[in-house]
Scaffold this active site. Structure first.
Site, mmCIF file in Angstrom:
data_model
loop_
_atom_site.group_PDB
_atom_site.id
_atom_site.type_symbol
_atom_site.label_atom_id
_atom_site.label_comp_id
_atom_site.label_asym_id
_atom_site.label_seq_id
_atom_site.Cartn_x
_atom_site.Cartn_y
_atom_site.Cartn_z
ATOM 1 N N HIS A 130 0.829 -1.200 0.000
ATOM 2 C CA HIS A 130 0.000 0.000 0.000
ATOM 3 C C HIS A 130 0.866 1.255 0.000
ATOM 4 C CE1 HIS A 130 -3.753 -2.164 0.667
ATOM 5 N NE2 HIS A 130 -4.390 -1.006 0.623
ATOM 6 N N HIS A 174 -0.483 -3.377 8.945
ATOM 7 C CA HIS A 174 0.951 -3.402 8.706
ATOM 8 C C HIS A 174 1.703 -3.032 9.980
ATOM 9 C CE1 HIS A 174 1.472 -4.226 4.444
ATOM 10 N NE2 HIS A 174 0.439 -3.455 4.184
#
Length: 269
Positions: A182, A225
């Site tokens: 991302h 994350h």
């Protein structure tokens, strides 16, 4: 009697004008299909060749990337930082931000961001009559997917939601979380748009940097994350952006070859 011979002046022959033979390597193109200039055109300037500052920034970014990778592999204090943020659970402490940030993180997803970017670049390529904007974005994304994808496969790290042992880096477990795709995708996609900008390049660079930073922090907030994933994602995306000036000859060659191929299809029978 001796006859006098008249010595008529001999006319000088003019040197024959030889037309230059066309180079066999250069194939003629039809009218209206001239080859694009090598590199950026006058209405579409690119970055200058890599200087010392850019080379130094490239080296520093690569060194930072390797340090983060080594810190995760060796289970250093960076992994402790990952777990401290994971156990903090920001999405539970500030739950009101979750709906907004869950929507905002889409700006870093590969599919939606690439579609939006290619739509704008397609319009720009048609306006300029050149394929360079599309080629720069395509090569940048290809380079990003290859480099980031390789590290993801090798490390095999699991995300915070799937972590099994507290304090463990969760490596070689079949995951694909390190580095953050991302974050790296946000850096490259929006950074390339700033790279290709003409009038608003500095403004575009600031917007791209803010977008990439916010996307990375959003993934940490949502717990998708680790912090080190985001740090590595920023570095991986920035490495691709800094490499774009080195790839300009490749872009120019690909553009000319595609232009020749399209011109052949329009040759009169």
């Amino acid at each position: 009697m001796q006859s006098r011979s008249t010595h008529a002046p001999i006319p000088r022959q003019r040197p024959e004008r030889r037309t230059p033979e066309p180079d066999r390597r250069e194939r003629p193109t039809t009218p209206g299909h001239t080859l694009p200039p090598a590199g950026p055109g006058p209405g579409e300037p690119g970055w200058p060749p890599m200087g010392r500052r850019q080379a130094a920034l490239l080296a520093v970014t690569l060194a930072g990337y390797l340090l983060v990778l080594a810190g995760v592999l060796l289970n250093t204090e960076l992994v402790d930082l990952d777990w401290s943020v994971r156990l903090l659970r920001p999405y539970e402490r500030w739950p009101r931000l979750e709906p907004l940030l869950d929507t905002w993180v889409v700006a870093g997803q590969r599919g939606p961001s690439a579609i939006a970017a290619f739509c704008w670049l397609g319009w720009r390529a048609r306006r300029l009559g050149r394929l360079r904007p599309l080629l720069v974005m395509g090569i940048a994304l290809l380079l990003l997917n290859v480099t980031v994808g390789a590290v993801k496969i090798v490390t095999g790290r699991l995300g915070p939601h799937y972590a099994q042992y507290v304090g463990s880096p969760e490596l070689f477990s079949g995951g694909t979380i390190f580095p953050s795709g991302h974050t790296a995708n946000a850096v490259v996609t929006w950074g390339v748009l700033a790279y290709l900008a003409v009038r608003w390049r500095r403004t575009g660079a600031l917007i791209a940097a803010a977008t990439a930073c916010s996307i990375g922090l959003t993934t940490v907030y949502l717990g998708t994350h680790w912090v080190t994933d985001v740090l590595a994602g920023w570095a991986a995306g920035l490495l691709v952006l800094l490499s774009l000036p080195l790839l300009e000859p490749l872009v120019a060659t690909a553009e000319q070859r595609l232009h020749r191929r399209f011109a052949r299809r329009h040759l009169p029978c």
